[in-house]
Design an enzyme around this catalytic site. Structure first.
Site, PDB file in Angstrom:
ATOM      1  N   LYS A 123      -2.973 -12.273  17.716  1.00  0.00           N
ATOM      2  CA  LYS A 123      -2.808 -11.288  18.788  1.00  0.00           C
ATOM      3  C   LYS A 123      -3.110 -11.840  20.177  1.00  0.00           C
ATOM      4  CE  LYS A 123      -1.652  -8.087  15.867  1.00  0.00           C
ATOM      5  NZ  LYS A 123      -0.254  -7.626  15.810  1.00  0.00           N
ATOM      6  N   GLU A 130       5.155   2.187  22.004  1.00  0.00           N
ATOM      7  CA  GLU A 130       4.401   3.440  22.106  1.00  0.00           C
ATOM      8  C   GLU A 130       3.950   3.694  23.537  1.00  0.00           C
ATOM      9  OE1 GLU A 130       2.641   3.000  17.530  1.00  0.00           O
ATOM     10  OE2 GLU A 130       1.315   2.764  19.262  1.00  0.00           O
ATOM     11  N   ARG A 152       0.834  -1.206   0.000  1.00  0.00           N
ATOM     12  CA  ARG A 152       0.000   0.000   0.000  1.00  0.00           C
ATOM     13  C   ARG A 152       0.866   1.252   0.000  1.00  0.00           C
ATOM     14  NH1 ARG A 152      -5.405  -0.425   2.004  1.00  0.00           N
ATOM     15  NH2 ARG A 152      -5.438   1.839   1.818  1.00  0.00           N
ATOM     16  N   ARG A 158     -10.608  -7.328   8.378  1.00  0.00           N
ATOM     17  CA  ARG A 158     -11.008  -8.517   7.605  1.00  0.00           C
ATOM     18  C   ARG A 158     -12.060  -9.361   8.321  1.00  0.00           C
ATOM     19  NH1 ARG A 158      -6.648 -12.133   5.622  1.00  0.00           N
ATOM     20  NH2 ARG A 158      -5.537 -11.872   7.559  1.00  0.00           N
ATOM     21  N   TYR A 166      -4.052 -10.589  -2.245  1.00  0.00           N
ATOM     22  CA  TYR A 166      -3.938  -9.975  -0.915  1.00  0.00           C
ATOM     23  C   TYR A 166      -4.658 -10.789   0.154  1.00  0.00           C
ATOM     24  CZ  TYR A 166      -4.043  -6.567   2.837  1.00  0.00           C
ATOM     25  OH  TYR A 166      -3.896  -5.954   4.048  1.00  0.00           O
ATOM     26  N   ASP A 169      39.658 -23.140  -5.026  1.00  0.00           N
ATOM     27  CA  ASP A 169      38.323 -22.792  -4.518  1.00  0.00           C
ATOM     28  C   ASP A 169      38.235 -22.772  -2.988  1.00  0.00           C
ATOM     29  OD1 ASP A 169      38.482 -25.742  -4.341  1.00  0.00           O
ATOM     30  OD2 ASP A 169      36.397 -25.560  -3.704  1.00  0.00           O
ATOM     31  N   LEU A 193       4.608  -2.614  17.926  1.00  0.00           N
ATOM     32  CA  LEU A 193       4.981  -1.250  18.271  1.00  0.00           C
ATOM     33  C   LEU A 193       4.119  -0.660  19.371  1.00  0.00           C
ATOM     34  CD1 LEU A 193       5.696   0.147  14.691  1.00  0.00           C
ATOM     35  CD2 LEU A 193       7.288  -0.840  16.338  1.00  0.00           C
ATOM     36  N   ASP A 201      44.192 -26.317  -8.238  1.00  0.00           N
ATOM     37  CA  ASP A 201      43.606 -27.189  -7.224  1.00  0.00           C
ATOM     38  C   ASP A 201      42.764 -28.241  -7.965  1.00  0.00           C
ATOM     39  OD1 ASP A 201      42.623 -28.130  -4.715  1.00  0.00           O
ATOM     40  OD2 ASP A 201      40.806 -26.954  -5.042  1.00  0.00           O
ATOM     41  N   TYR A 202      42.446 -29.330  -7.296  1.00  0.00           N
ATOM     42  CA  TYR A 202      41.646 -30.364  -7.971  1.00  0.00           C
ATOM     43  C   TYR A 202      40.167 -30.284  -7.586  1.00  0.00           C
ATOM     44  CZ  TYR A 202      39.983 -34.729  -9.892  1.00  0.00           C
ATOM     45  OH  TYR A 202      39.267 -35.646 -10.606  1.00  0.00           O
TER      46      TYR A 202
END
Length: 755
Positions: free
Chosen positions: A276, A378, A9, A309, A85, A676, A374, A496-497
């Site tokens: 929640k 807060e 959004r 929702r 969504y 390597d 948050l 190297d091998y």
């Protein structure tokens, strides 16, 4: 240079008001933090404007208004909102990441829509970005976007932040599209999460699903590094800490105090969501009221639930259960002048919310799983000159920083009950001390710092990838090396091998040379100017068995043996007699680590864990090294950690000492070395500065150049050698042709003279 912030959004809401489109700013923490981000880049934002429109003229009108603010819309259809969504993002990914597997829905139409919308975002970004711009993608709705952008713009600097939990591998592996999602995320240069737990889960999923190994917090993919880190998101601390000084907030504080009177106020603020822990919180509060009748009439739980929702089945069911539980508590305990639970099913303005934070004696923040949360920060920030106690779920990302909260397991109603009681009885001095310590943390780890730290990390990773790209072998580099090769007559070629000439195999004995490799080495050795040395950690018997028929030299077991002119020589004073205690430890680690193997060489011991589970192999390797230190030191043995191997050997010889021996024998005007492993860096260090040194795989600070994979080694060597070989063959052919012409002419003249 521009920074494009990409989110599902836009930070504005577009609404149709009587035929015209009105814009209003969003007050979310992300929007606030990124608005105040101090950066030299010009900021732009790309996302869905929050409204579905079909008419081109409406899209044009909305786009024109948004672009005045440097916002660029991605228009989605109603079907996209339903399937991308509400569907894949919030009915598949969201419950899985929050450990609610029972709510996870799998529909092919969801996944198809998710892919379509991520591609729409990619197309819109590609319309705007220019070379040198940066892109910062936000959250789980756009996990395929980084790889899509990487394909479209290979050198773009891309960052991604995951705002929700990343689940453990055991849960993430359930997702049918797990590999596609992980590959999508790995399109970014820098990926960040709120906590180290989420970061660890992501790394584990990548290593197990994609079989790509991290080196600490980095992996190398082709021509770039991907870095992963934990950056906890903060809040606008000053906004909340100084809120009580505003007249409108003071008025709201007075109204709140009047509403709740002298009752102790417990505050709960959430969006309607099963993650929640709202029902568990109510059960805990009910348990508290049942066990502590002395608080009846004296404590009120103010429960703010923001609608979200509630038309979706699982959310509507949750809403019904919450309503029923609140009704049950109030029906059982309320009196004429006291209601235990005050229920608000709507959002509050910032002023009203900060007033409630300020007045509340206790904040009850108990999600069952939360990326950060948050609300907890807060609440603490708002307590500028008053007391309060934070009860916080240990399942919230914020719990990592806010250890002075009363941390509880949100699934345990009794813990919630006990924490409420303890919070209400906590002395004010202790409350202030706890608040002060938490404020010291969150006042520094603000949303501005979070955003700034992310951009700085993204910049650093971008610079590192630029340096890496400079080490990658380009067509111009190949031409330069080819020219140097062609113009020289004394060449030392060191290879190297395992992992260089031959691909790494799950079992070392399976890495035998291919016919193509044998033919190439034969052609290469046919040039008398070339001195070829296979400088390997392999045992000399295996190297001789596989490659001994070739006219090349060998350095086996890191220089303990070497072969020149067809004869093997020992570079060691005496044969190693392995200590019984040392062998016992190694055999023990083989037994306790499924698929681990012990290789006993004449001069070295190698504990291989290439076939093991990634996590277990790494753990056992570190445990083994720790166990070997005290044994190897008195025996004067060296412990080396290579690619999926722990090796024990004498420190008297290595790939570098073998180079020194070779350099003492004669002067070379061209030296090329390829390897390597970490052991090959000894070889690179020992060579003169004008040598061509190439590391395969992860970039080396020691080597001049980098090839991204073993599969590139032989084509690279052929590209250098082939033209030179062709030219030599052409010269030989021309000389033969000339000689043939000469003899033909001579023969013709002789015939004529005979006649």
């Amino acid at each position: 240079m521009k920074l494009y912030i990409i989110s599902n959004r836009l930070p504005v809401k577009v609404a149709d008001q009587n035929g015209t489109f009105a814009l209003s700013r969003s007050e979310g923490g992300l929007a606030t933090g990124l608005d105040s981000l101090q950066t030299s880049c010009e900021k732009h934002w790309i996302g869905w404007p929050g409204i579905c429109v079909d008419k081109p003229e409406e899209k044009q009108e909305i786009g024109a208004k948004l672009e005045e603010m440097n916002f660029h819309p991605v228009f989605l259809s109603g079907s996209h909102i339903e399937k991308y969504y509400e569907g894949y993002s919030n009915s598949t990914i969201w419950p899985l990441c929050h450990y609610f597997f029972v709510y996870t829905l799998y529909k092919n139409s969801f996944w198809q829509s998710y892919q379509e919308v991520n591609q729409l975002f990619c197309d819109e970004i590609c319309r705007w970005v220019k070379p040198g711009d940066k892109v910062w993608i936000q959250d789980y709705q756009l996990m395929l976007l980084p790889a899509m952008l990487r394909k479209a713009c290979p050198e773009l600097n891309i960052g991604y932040f995951h705002h929700i939990p990343f689940p453990s591998y055991e849960l993430f592996r359930i997702l049918p599209e797990r590999a596609e999602i992980l590959n999508g995320l790995l399109g970014a240069d820098f990926i960040a999460f709120h906590t180290h737990d989420y970061m660890r889960h992501f790394i584990s999923a990548v290593e197990r699903v994609l079989r790509i190994d991290f080196k600490l917090d980095e992996i190398q993919l082709c021509n770039r590094i991907v870095r992963v880190d934990a950056l906890p998101m903060g809040i606008n601390y000053e906004l909340y800490h100084e809120a009580f000084r505003k007249p409108e907030v003071r008025s709201a504080i007075d109204r709140t105090r009047k509403q709740f009177g002298n009752n102790k106020l417990i505050l709960s603020v959430d969006r309607l969501d099963y993650s929640k822990g709202i029902l568990h919180r109510l059960w805990g509060f009910s348990s508290f009221l049942e066990k502590h009748p002395e608080y009846h009439g004296k404590v009120t739980l103010a429960m703010v639930i923001v609608p979200s929702r509630d038309h979706v089945g699982s959310y509507a069911t949750l809403k019904t259960k919450i309503d029923e539980e609140i009704g049950s508590i109030n029906g059982r305990y309320s009196t004429m002048d006291w209601t235990p639970v005050c229920y608000f099913y709507h959002s509050f303005s910032l002023e009203e919310l900060t007033a409630m934070y300020y007045v509340a004696d206790v904040a009850l923040v108990t999600p069952l799983r939360d990326g950060m949360n948050l609300v907890a920060k807060e609440y603490v920030a708002t307590k500028s000159d008053t007391t309060g106690v934070l009860i916080l779920s240990e399942m919230a990302g914020a719990a990592v920083e806010m250890t002075d909260a009363l941390l509880i397991n949100p699934n345990d109603a009794e813990q919630i009950d006990e924490a409420i009681c303890r919070a209400l009885e906590m002395p004010e001095d202790e409350q202030r001390m706890r608040l002060q310590r938490m404020q010291e943390i969150i006042s520094v780890q603000t949303v501005n710092k979070w955003a700034g730290d992310f951009v700085n990390e993204l910049n650093d990773t971008g610079l590192k990838n630029q340096q890496l790209r400079r080490k990658l072998i380009s067509a111009r580099t190949v031409e330069t090396i080819r020219k140097a090769y062609r113009e020289t007559r004394e060449r030392l070629l060191l290879f190297d091998y395992d992992g260089t000439l031959a691909a790494l195999a799950a079992r070392p004995e399976e890495a035998c040379p291919t016919g193509e490799l044998l033919a190439f080495l034969k052609d290469l050795s046919d040039d008398p100017a070339n001195h070829i040395v296979i400088n390997s950690g392999r045992d000399h018997l295996t190297l001789d068995k596989w490659l001994g028929s070739l006219p090349v030299s060998f350095a086996a077991e890191h220089g303990a043996f070497y072969k020149e002119d067809g004869v093997w020589h020992k570079n060691i004073r005496k044969k190693e007699v392995w200590d019984d205690g040392l062998l016992s430890v190694l055999h023990k680690f083989v037994e306790k680590t499924p698929r681990a193997r012990l290789e006993i060489k004449e001069t070295a011991l190698a504990w291989h864990y290439r076939e093991c589970d990634v996590w277990l192999g790494s753990l056992r390797a570190q445990q083994l090294v720790n166990a070997l230190v005290s044994i190897c030191m008195p025996l004067h043995l060296q412990i080396m950690q290579g690619d999926k191997v722990v090796e024990i050997k004498s420190p008297d010889y290595n790939k570098g000492s073998e180079v020194n021996r070779l350099m003492r024998q004669r002067h070379y005007d061209f030296i090329l070395a390829i390897g390597d492993d970490t052991t090959d860096e000894d070889m690179f260090r020992a060579l003169p500065g004008n040598s061509v040194t190439i590391k395969v795989g992860n970039v080396s600070d020691v080597a001049n150049y980098n090839l991204t994979s073993q599969a590139e080694v032989l084509p690279f060597l052929q590209s250098i050698i082939d033209r030179h070989v062709v030219e030599k063959k052409k010269n030989v052919k021309d000389r033969i042709k000339s000689a043939f012409g000469f003899f033909k002419g001579l023969l013709s003249n002789n015939i004529k003279q005979s006649i």
